[in-house]
Write a protein that holds these residues in place. Structure first.
Motif, mmCIF file in Angstrom:
data_model
loop_
_atom_site.group_PDB
_atom_site.id
_atom_site.type_symbol
_atom_site.label_atom_id
_atom_site.label_comp_id
_atom_site.label_asym_id
_atom_site.label_seq_id
_atom_site.Cartn_x
_atom_site.Cartn_y
_atom_site.Cartn_z
ATOM 1 N N THR A 339 0.800 -1.226 0.000
ATOM 2 C CA THR A 339 0.000 0.000 0.000
ATOM 3 C C THR A 339 0.831 1.274 0.000
ATOM 4 O O THR A 339 0.311 2.343 -0.336
ATOM 5 C CB THR A 339 -0.935 0.033 1.224
ATOM 6 N N ASN A 340 2.105 1.198 0.386
ATOM 7 C CA ASN A 340 2.869 2.445 0.510
ATOM 8 C C ASN A 340 4.297 2.360 -0.030
ATOM 9 O O ASN A 340 5.075 3.300 0.152
ATOM 10 C CB ASN A 340 2.892 2.918 1.972
ATOM 11 N N ALA A 341 4.664 1.276 -0.681
ATOM 12 C CA ALA A 341 5.972 1.212 -1.337
ATOM 13 C C ALA A 341 5.928 2.060 -2.600
ATOM 14 O O ALA A 341 5.035 1.903 -3.434
ATOM 15 C CB ALA A 341 6.325 -0.229 -1.681
ATOM 16 N N ASP A 342 6.873 2.991 -2.732
ATOM 17 C CA ASP A 342 6.900 3.860 -3.908
ATOM 18 C C ASP A 342 8.285 4.467 -4.058
ATOM 19 O O ASP A 342 9.228 4.087 -3.351
ATOM 20 C CB ASP A 342 5.820 4.948 -3.810
ATOM 21 N N LEU A 353 14.246 -4.261 9.287
ATOM 22 C CA LEU A 353 13.458 -4.879 8.226
ATOM 23 C C LEU A 353 13.151 -6.320 8.602
ATOM 24 O O LEU A 353 14.057 -7.139 8.769
ATOM 25 C CB LEU A 353 14.213 -4.829 6.898
ATOM 26 N N ILE A 354 11.863 -6.626 8.714
ATOM 27 C CA ILE A 354 11.407 -7.951 9.103
ATOM 28 C C ILE A 354 10.160 -8.274 8.296
ATOM 29 O O ILE A 354 9.458 -7.380 7.825
ATOM 30 C CB ILE A 354 11.116 -7.992 10.631
ATOM 31 N N ASN A 355 9.898 -9.558 8.111
ATOM 32 C CA ASN A 355 8.725 -10.054 7.407
ATOM 33 C C ASN A 355 8.860 -9.815 5.897
ATOM 34 O O ASN A 355 9.949 -9.582 5.386
ATOM 35 C CB ASN A 355 7.438 -9.437 7.978
ATOM 36 N N GLN A 356 7.749 -9.849 5.164
ATOM 37 C CA GLN A 356 7.778 -9.751 3.704
ATOM 38 C C GLN A 356 8.318 -8.399 3.252
ATOM 39 O O GLN A 356 7.928 -7.353 3.756
ATOM 40 C CB GLN A 356 6.374 -9.943 3.138
ATOM 41 N N GLN A 357 9.230 -8.447 2.257
ATOM 42 C CA GLN A 357 9.805 -7.239 1.673
ATOM 43 C C GLN A 357 9.217 -7.008 0.283
ATOM 44 O O GLN A 357 8.821 -7.956 -0.407
ATOM 45 C CB GLN A 357 11.328 -7.363 1.591
ATOM 46 N N TYR A 358 9.175 -5.736 -0.132
ATOM 47 C CA TYR A 358 8.523 -5.341 -1.382
ATOM 48 C C TYR A 358 9.470 -4.510 -2.239
ATOM 49 O O TYR A 358 10.437 -3.924 -1.736
ATOM 50 C CB TYR A 358 7.257 -4.534 -1.075
ATOM 51 N N ASN A 359 9.160 -4.428 -3.536
ATOM 52 C CA ASN A 359 9.940 -3.555 -4.407
ATOM 53 C C ASN A 359 9.279 -2.188 -4.503
ATOM 54 O O ASN A 359 8.256 -1.921 -3.858
ATOM 55 C CB ASN A 359 10.154 -4.190 -5.784
ATOM 56 N N VAL A 360 9.837 -1.324 -5.324
ATOM 57 C CA VAL A 360 9.365 0.055 -5.414
ATOM 58 C C VAL A 360 7.924 0.143 -5.916
ATOM 59 O O VAL A 360 7.205 1.110 -5.630
ATOM 60 C CB VAL A 360 10.314 0.872 -6.322
ATOM 61 N N ASN A 361 7.466 -0.874 -6.630
ATOM 62 C CA ASN A 361 6.097 -0.880 -7.157
ATOM 63 C C ASN A 361 5.096 -1.530 -6.213
ATOM 64 O O ASN A 361 3.913 -1.650 -6.549
ATOM 65 C CB ASN A 361 6.068 -1.604 -8.507
ATOM 66 N N GLY A 362 5.561 -1.972 -5.056
ATOM 67 C CA GLY A 362 4.673 -2.628 -4.111
ATOM 68 C C GLY A 362 4.481 -4.108 -4.374
ATOM 69 O O GLY A 362 3.589 -4.736 -3.777
ATOM 70 N N ASP A 363 5.303 -4.688 -5.240
ATOM 71 C CA ASP A 363 5.220 -6.123 -5.509
ATOM 72 C C ASP A 363 6.064 -6.876 -4.479
ATOM 73 O O ASP A 363 7.193 -6.469 -4.182
ATOM 74 C CB ASP A 363 5.755 -6.445 -6.909
ATOM 75 N N PRO A 364 5.555 -7.982 -3.943
ATOM 76 C CA PRO A 364 6.357 -8.746 -2.980
ATOM 77 C C PRO A 364 7.591 -9.340 -3.650
ATOM 78 O O PRO A 364 7.523 -9.853 -4.773
ATOM 79 C CB PRO A 364 5.397 -9.835 -2.495
#
Length: 517
Positions: A339-342, A353-364
């Motif tokens: 919802t807020n990765a940008d 940093l813990i748990n699932q990480q995302y890229n700049v587009n909010g994709d896991p």
């Protein structure tokens, strides 16, 4: 004008430790940590004081920016940081694992390198300070500050400090100060230097020694004085000196500032007393996964450094996630999600940093084998780790540039907590001062403050800022048990000092190996 040539020893000394280069008049002999071309001790002063001082600053900055050596000895050896082996990655013949487990030996390369670097700094500063170099009052004071800084850590890490005058040749074995003698020497350097250092408040100019930086180092020295003097408890005069030094820093305009992660950028702030002009890239990429990228590092991180579950658990917030809204205090940071990765955060979190990480587009993100990139709090051990084990630390964020030359060395929040500690050790109540800081960091107030939660508060505020080993020693916690420390090292007081490197012992008979090695 002939100048002494200094070459750092970064290799084992062969045979008797004497190397002779016969094609010139340069005789090179291994000493405590340097090599000199003037066996007769002829010294006429450095040729260019300004250039020599600038070079010394730059070399110290490079040492501070490294992820190994100085940083590793002061952070990886503690309950805050470890570098687990992942398959064959970060194995490095156990050089990282032995630091965290407290099973290092006298031949550990980072111990040798740090010994060499710090002692070389001391000697080069001594050359600048020497009257034959004709430094200005400020140049001499800056060199005294840098000498005091370097000798402080020699004293702190080895309990003794070799010293050579600028005109002593290679045929003279360096004097070796005991911890108490080194303390007196550093105290004199700082006492003489501080009045001649410039008054520099919060600005872009805090990359050089200032009166506030001198007072900060004075406070650090006096707060730890009982350790170096060999007494059981701090002296009230030393503790009052800590309070006075911090008050002087505050009088120069430094203060606590809200916005924790805004401090770790190149922008001017009210807290940074002294910063090193060195890239912060090591602090960013040594823990990031290979698939976490930024515009200035499209190759991704190096997937090494993590923190321990027990250290992470000292922060307020949900135990197994660190997304926005997880009830965490500001210093623990936050991890972007779908919802807020940008572009403002690159999909990369701040703090832990813990748990699932995302890229700049909010994709896991996935790891390289294709499994979800979920950083776990628990690790199986110092070896046998996957790409995903361990909570990662990001204090300098890549959105600000991995090559930003601004790593904080002295910060006012540290000074604030030193004053609180001095007050507490004098019988006063430090609760109000600690809660003032906690309120700025969106952490709940403490009902009272004792040694245990003051050490924890220093850890929460100052992680990754070089001071964890020193703090744990002062609070008597460096030899306690923690995750993955070797059980045989628990309670072993000989681990409170590092061993003198063997080549230094061979070349200077005035040195004596520390107990336990």
């Amino acid at each position: 004008m002939k100048r002494k040539l200094l070459i750092k020893i970064g290799f084992p000394v062969l045979l008797s430790g004497l190397l002779v280069v016969s094609c010139t008049d340069l005789e090179i002999e291994a000493t405590d940590s340097i090599i000199t071309d003037q066996a007769q001790g002829i010294f006429n002063g450095v040729e260019n004081v300004e250039a020599s001082l600038n070079n010394l600053y730059n070399d110290i900055y490079g040492q501070l920016g490294d992820q190994a050596n100085f940083f590793a000895l002061n952070e990886v050896s503690t309950d805050e940081t470890l570098v687990p082996t992942r398959g064959t990655d970060w194995g490095d013949n156990g050089i990282w694992r032995t630091l965290h487990a407290h099973t290092w030996s006298p031949t550990h390369q980072y111990i040798l390198n740090t010994w060499n670097n710090l002692n070389q700094n001391v000697f080069r500063a001594t050359e600048i300070i020497d009257d034959r170099s004709s430094p200005s009052a400020q140049e001499k004071a800056e060199a005294q500050f840098l000498r005091a800084f370097s000798m402080f850590f020699v004293m702190d890490m080895w309990g003794q400090a070799p010293f050579r005058e600028a005109d002593e040749g290679a045929d003279v074995n360096p004097t070796v100060f005991s911890a108490s003698e080194a303390y007196d020497f550093i105290l004199q350097d700082l006492t003489e230097a501080i009045p001649n250092l410039p008054v520099t408040g919060p600005s872009a100019d805090t990359d050089r020694a200032s009166r506030a930086a001198g007072n900060f180092l004075m406070a650090k020295l006096r707060l730890n004085a009982h350790r170096y003097k060999g007494t059981d408890t701090p002296d009230s005069a030393d503790l009052q000196a800590v309070i006075d030094a911090v008050d002087a820093i505050e009088a120069d305009g430094f203060a606590l500032q809200a916005g924790y992660f805004d401090l770790f950028t190149e922008s001017v702030d009210n807290e940074t007393i002294w910063f090193a002009r060195t890239s912060v890239g090591n602090r960013i990429w040594n823990g990031m996964h290979y698939n976490q990228v930024s515009p200035d590092n499209t190759g991704g991180g190096w997937n090494g450094f993590t923190t321990l579950a027990e250290f992470y658990d000292t922060f307020e917030g949900a135990p197994n996630s660190n997304y926005v809204g997880d009830g965490q205090e500001e210093r623990r940071g936050w991890v972007p999600d779908a919802t807020n990765a940008d572009a403002t955060n690159l999909g990369i979190g701040y703090g832990f940093l813990i748990n699932q990480q995302y890229n700049v587009n909010g994709d896991p993100l996935n790891d390289r084998p294709g499994d979800p990139l979920i950083f776990t709090k628990e690790l199986p051990g110092l070896s046998g780790n996957s790409e995903r084990t361990g909570v990662r630390i990001i204090k300098y964020h890549p959105v600000n540039g991995a090559f930003a030359s601004h790593e904080i060395v002295f910060r006012f929040a540290d000074a604030h907590l030193m004053k609180a500690e001095a007050m507490m050790r004098m019988g006063g109540d430090a609760t109000g001062m600690v809660n003032t800081l906690r309120a700025l960091r969106n952490a709940s107030a403490l009902g009272s403050v004792n040694e245990t939660n003051l050490l924890e508060e220093r850890g929460r505020e100052l992680y990754y800022e070089f001071w964890r080993r020193n703090d744990m020693l002062r609070f008597g916690q460096f030899t306690r048990a923690w995750e993955f420390k070797d059980p045989a090292s628990v309670g072993d007081s000989t681990r409170e000092l590092y061993p003198i490197p063997p080549n230094a012992l061979l070349s200077n008979p005035n040195l004596v190996q520390n107990p336990g090695y």
